[in-house]
Every structure is written in C-alpha cells, then in structure tokens.
Design a protein around this motif. Structure first.
Motif, mmCIF file in Angstrom:
data_model
loop_
_atom_site.group_PDB
_atom_site.id
_atom_site.type_symbol
_atom_site.label_atom_id
_atom_site.label_comp_id
_atom_site.label_asym_id
_atom_site.label_seq_id
_atom_site.Cartn_x
_atom_site.Cartn_y
_atom_site.Cartn_z
ATOM 1 N N ALA A 79 81.516 -5.031 68.760
ATOM 2 C CA ALA A 79 81.543 -6.492 68.867
ATOM 3 C C ALA A 79 82.841 -6.959 69.496
ATOM 4 O O ALA A 79 82.854 -7.896 70.298
ATOM 5 N N ALA A 80 83.930 -6.269 69.156
ATOM 6 C CA ALA A 80 85.242 -6.688 69.638
ATOM 7 C C ALA A 80 85.401 -6.516 71.144
ATOM 8 O O ALA A 80 86.352 -7.030 71.728
ATOM 9 N N GLU A 81 84.472 -5.766 71.768
ATOM 10 C CA GLU A 81 84.583 -5.537 73.207
ATOM 11 C C GLU A 81 83.359 -6.043 73.958
ATOM 12 O O GLU A 81 83.127 -5.674 75.114
ATOM 13 N N ALA A 82 82.571 -6.907 73.313
ATOM 14 C CA ALA A 82 81.310 -7.379 73.892
ATOM 15 C C ALA A 82 81.525 -8.067 75.239
ATOM 16 O O ALA A 82 80.738 -7.887 76.176
ATOM 17 N N GLU A 83 82.586 -8.833 75.356
ATOM 18 C CA GLU A 83 82.817 -9.551 76.613
ATOM 19 C C GLU A 83 83.168 -8.601 77.743
ATOM 20 O O GLU A 83 82.852 -8.854 78.901
ATOM 21 N N ARG A 84 83.813 -7.495 77.406
ATOM 22 C CA ARG A 84 84.223 -6.559 78.452
ATOM 23 C C ARG A 84 83.080 -5.642 78.856
ATOM 24 O O ARG A 84 83.073 -5.114 79.968
ATOM 25 N N ILE A 85 82.113 -5.409 77.960
ATOM 26 C CA ILE A 85 81.009 -4.508 78.295
ATOM 27 C C ILE A 85 79.869 -5.283 78.961
ATOM 28 O O ILE A 85 79.321 -4.845 79.953
ATOM 29 N N GLY A 86 79.518 -6.416 78.402
ATOM 30 C CA GLY A 86 78.564 -7.292 79.083
ATOM 31 C C GLY A 86 77.101 -6.948 78.893
ATOM 32 O O GLY A 86 76.256 -7.833 78.933
ATOM 33 N N LEU A 88 75.660 -5.447 76.164
ATOM 34 C CA LEU A 88 75.305 -5.141 74.775
ATOM 35 C C LEU A 88 74.213 -6.072 74.251
ATOM 36 O O LEU A 88 74.243 -7.272 74.480
ATOM 37 N N ASP A 89 73.252 -5.495 73.510
ATOM 38 C CA ASP A 89 72.216 -6.265 72.812
ATOM 39 C C ASP A 89 72.562 -6.437 71.348
ATOM 40 O O ASP A 89 72.123 -7.367 70.701
ATOM 41 N N ARG A 90 73.292 -5.488 70.799
ATOM 42 C CA ARG A 90 73.594 -5.489 69.369
ATOM 43 C C ARG A 90 75.078 -5.179 69.196
ATOM 44 O O ARG A 90 75.574 -4.174 69.699
ATOM 45 N N LEU A 91 75.772 -6.062 68.481
ATOM 46 C CA LEU A 91 77.224 -5.948 68.313
ATOM 47 C C LEU A 91 77.527 -5.430 66.919
ATOM 48 O O LEU A 91 77.033 -5.965 65.928
ATOM 49 N N VAL A 92 78.361 -4.391 66.844
ATOM 50 C CA VAL A 92 78.666 -3.785 65.545
ATOM 51 C C VAL A 92 80.170 -3.607 65.360
ATOM 52 O O VAL A 92 80.938 -3.612 66.323
ATOM 53 N N GLY A 93 80.555 -3.430 64.103
ATOM 54 C CA GLY A 93 81.944 -3.174 63.749
ATOM 55 C C GLY A 93 81.999 -2.443 62.421
ATOM 56 O O GLY A 93 80.959 -2.039 61.864
ATOM 57 N N GLU A 94 83.218 -2.278 61.918
ATOM 58 C CA GLU A 94 83.463 -1.560 60.666
ATOM 59 C C GLU A 94 82.458 -1.944 59.577
ATOM 60 O O GLU A 94 82.247 -3.127 59.310
ATOM 61 N N GLY A 95 81.845 -0.941 58.951
ATOM 62 C CA GLY A 95 80.936 -1.196 57.843
ATOM 63 C C GLY A 95 79.492 -1.394 58.250
ATOM 64 O O GLY A 95 78.597 -1.324 57.404
ATOM 65 N N ASP A 96 79.227 -1.635 59.526
ATOM 66 C CA ASP A 96 77.837 -1.740 59.981
ATOM 67 C C ASP A 96 77.240 -0.341 60.069
ATOM 68 O O ASP A 96 77.965 0.661 60.123
ATOM 69 N N SER A 97 75.915 -0.293 60.098
ATOM 70 C CA SER A 97 75.279 0.990 60.341
ATOM 71 C C SER A 97 74.178 0.824 61.372
ATOM 72 O O SER A 97 73.613 -0.256 61.527
ATOM 73 N N VAL A 98 73.919 1.898 62.091
ATOM 74 C CA VAL A 98 72.833 1.938 63.060
ATOM 75 C C VAL A 98 71.996 3.167 62.738
ATOM 76 O O VAL A 98 72.415 4.025 61.967
ATOM 77 N N ARG A 99 70.803 3.242 63.301
ATOM 78 C CA ARG A 99 69.889 4.323 62.953
ATOM 79 C C ARG A 99 69.276 4.966 64.170
ATOM 80 O O ARG A 99 69.045 4.316 65.183
ATOM 81 N N ILE A 100 68.991 6.249 64.024
ATOM 82 C CA ILE A 100 68.068 6.936 64.928
ATOM 83 C C ILE A 100 67.012 7.527 64.003
ATOM 84 O O ILE A 100 67.302 8.425 63.207
ATOM 85 N N ALA A 115 91.280 -1.618 71.973
ATOM 86 C CA ALA A 115 91.474 -2.468 70.794
ATOM 87 C C ALA A 115 90.246 -2.517 69.897
ATOM 88 O O ALA A 115 90.363 -2.742 68.689
ATOM 89 N N GLY A 116 89.065 -2.287 70.481
ATOM 90 C CA GLY A 116 87.839 -2.399 69.680
ATOM 91 C C GLY A 116 87.088 -1.093 69.538
ATOM 92 O O GLY A 116 85.920 -1.088 69.123
ATOM 93 N N HIS A 117 87.720 0.021 69.840
ATOM 94 C CA HIS A 117 87.047 1.328 69.830
ATOM 95 C C HIS A 117 86.384 1.607 68.478
ATOM 96 O O HIS A 117 86.972 1.361 67.432
ATOM 97 N N ILE A 118 85.157 2.134 68.522
ATOM 98 C CA ILE A 118 84.461 2.506 67.284
ATOM 99 C C ILE A 118 83.988 3.963 67.356
ATOM 100 O O ILE A 118 83.850 4.538 68.435
ATOM 101 N N THR A 119 83.754 4.514 66.149
ATOM 102 C CA THR A 119 83.173 5.845 65.993
ATOM 103 C C THR A 119 81.842 5.694 65.263
ATOM 104 O O THR A 119 81.709 4.843 64.383
ATOM 105 N N TYR A 120 80.856 6.493 65.636
ATOM 106 C CA TYR A 120 79.560 6.517 64.953
ATOM 107 C C TYR A 120 79.506 7.774 64.089
ATOM 108 O O TYR A 120 79.523 8.894 64.626
ATOM 109 N N HIS A 121 79.436 7.602 62.783
ATOM 110 C CA HIS A 121 79.516 8.736 61.857
ATOM 111 C C HIS A 121 78.212 8.919 61.082
ATOM 112 O O HIS A 121 77.824 8.042 60.292
ATOM 113 N N LEU A 122 77.539 10.032 61.322
ATOM 114 C CA LEU A 122 76.297 10.348 60.600
ATOM 115 C C LEU A 122 76.670 11.316 59.482
ATOM 116 O O LEU A 122 76.726 12.536 59.689
#
Ligand code: ZN
Ligand code: FE
Length: 240
Positions: A79-86, A88-100, A115-122
């Motif tokens: 979410a913190a980098e949404a303007e720079r990526i352009g 994105l359909d879904r914005l996430v940050g710390e504590g959110d989860s996504v699924r496959i 500044a807004g880098h995230i890691t996806y941890h399964l």
C-alpha cells in the motif's frame, strides 16, 4: 502442495512462479518482465491468477501490465508504494494476509531497501518471498531506509523457523559470499558454503532459494550485533 518454479530474467533477477495444485491458482512473485513468465505458465498448463509485488523497483514490477493484460490476474503489492507501482488492485501492509488456494501468506513490512518494501511469509509452508531485503549471504541496499530498519528486518527474519525457504529476487550469492569471507574469515560454515557456491556457479547453477538456518550461520548482515555494525558492513560492501 505448492510448487515453485524459478524464472531467470534480466542479468541476475529471479522471478518466482508458484502453483497450488489443489486450487489450480498460480502466483507470480516480482515479475521483472512478462514474456518468459507467460511462456513458463503456458508450458505447464498453469493459469496465472495473481501477481505479488514486494516493492516498486522496475526489476520487480516491469511485467505487471503485460501479465495482467494477458491473464486478467489480480495484482497485490505494498500500500505504501501504490502510487509508484500504479498497477495494483489490492493494497497490503503489515498484518494483512493473502492466499494462494488454502495457503496463507502473512505480509510483513520490511522497510529499508525501499520505504514500503514487504515480505510474503507462508508460515505453514515454510516459505518466504523477501524481494530485495534478504539475499543469500547478503541484504538489500539501503536506498530509502536506515541501517536500524534493516537490522530489525534481519532480526525478524532470523526468528523464523530454520527450515523456512527464502526466495530472494537476485543471484548475488557469489559476490556476497566473497565479501562475507573478508568479514568473517574464520567462519567454518561460511567457508564450506562458499566452496559449494563456487562449484554451483561454475556449473551455471542457481544458489537460491536459501534458508533461514543457512543465513543464520553465514549471513554477516543477519549476524551483525547491532545496527551500527550492519551499517558499517553495508557501507563497506557498497564501496567494494
Ligand atoms: Zn530492488
Ligand atoms: Fe531488485
């Protein structure tokens, strides 16, 4: 079962293609480019349903537009980098989860490289997609953050189970390891790992994913005693 495929791109990027056979969903992590990803998915009969971006840099997002146009996939990113990526359909940050499928990835905020880098941890699958935060025997450059932030990121990652597979976005292992040996010349695990890495690279083989256990033993940034020591090591590596 999750299956992960490595797609080399540009000079030293790895794009990860992850498929869940139970649900049929397929996720692309950090597509630098589109064509080899679309070809790899097609060759396996996988339909790409999602893109997950770790940060805004072009070598992690450059394929977003074309993959989305070709597949109609959903694009998730910080979410913190949404303007720079352009794209994105879904914005996430710390504590959110996504699924496959039924597999859950927790989003961890890891600012420092950007500044807004995230890691996806399964957690259940013992996998983490860390983008340019942690590399085999290295860490990302501090473009938009501080050594204190990167130190905190290293500590959080070090606390994950040792058997967590770390999917980083670049093949920087050889240069990282050579630098690390200069810092910790008596580290036996590091010397042994470098012998294996030198041999693998000489055969043209990749050296990632790595694991938290291997990094805890051989990564001089994860092993830094404090933020100041990490800062010193990062500055020396930048100048090397
Ligand atoms: Zn980057
Ligand atoms: Fe990168």
């Amino acid at each position: 079962m999750l299956e992960v495929m490595r797609i080399p791109a540009l000079s030293d990027n790895y794009i990860w293609l992850m498929h869940d056979s139970a649900s049929g969903d397929t996720v692309v992590i950090d597509p630098a480019v589109a064509d080899p990803v679309l070809e790899a998915a097609k060759a396996r009969g996988w339909r790409i349903g999602q893109i997950w971006n770790t940060h805004w840099h072009g070598d992690h997002t450059g394929g977003n537009t074309a993959i989305k146009a070709a597949t109609g996939c959903l694009v998730t990113g910080p979410a913190a980098e949404a303007e720079r990526i352009g794209t994105l359909d879904r914005l996430v940050g710390e504590g959110d989860s996504v699924r496959i499928g039924d597999h859950v990835a927790q989003v961890m905020a890891m600012p420092a490289h950007t500044a807004g880098h995230i890691t996806y941890h399964l957690f259940d699958d013992r996998m983490a997609f860390v983008g340019d935060t942690l590399f085999a025997m290295g860490c990302g450059r501090l473009f938009e953050g501080t050594a204190a932030q990167m130190f905190a990121n290293m500590q959080r990652l070090a606390a994950l189970p040792d058997d967590t597979q770390i999917y980083c976005a670049h093949e920087y292992t050889l240069a990282n390891g050579r630098f690390a040996l200069g810092v910790e010349p008596d580290n036996v695990a590091l010397k042994q790992r470098m012998e294996a890495v030198e041999a693998a690279r000489a055969r043209g083989e990749p050296t990632v994913p790595t694991s938290i256990g291997a990094e805890r033993e051989t990564n001089i940034f994860m092993r830094a005693r404090d933020a100041d020591q990490l800062a010193e090591r990062r500055a020396a590596k930048d100048a090397a």
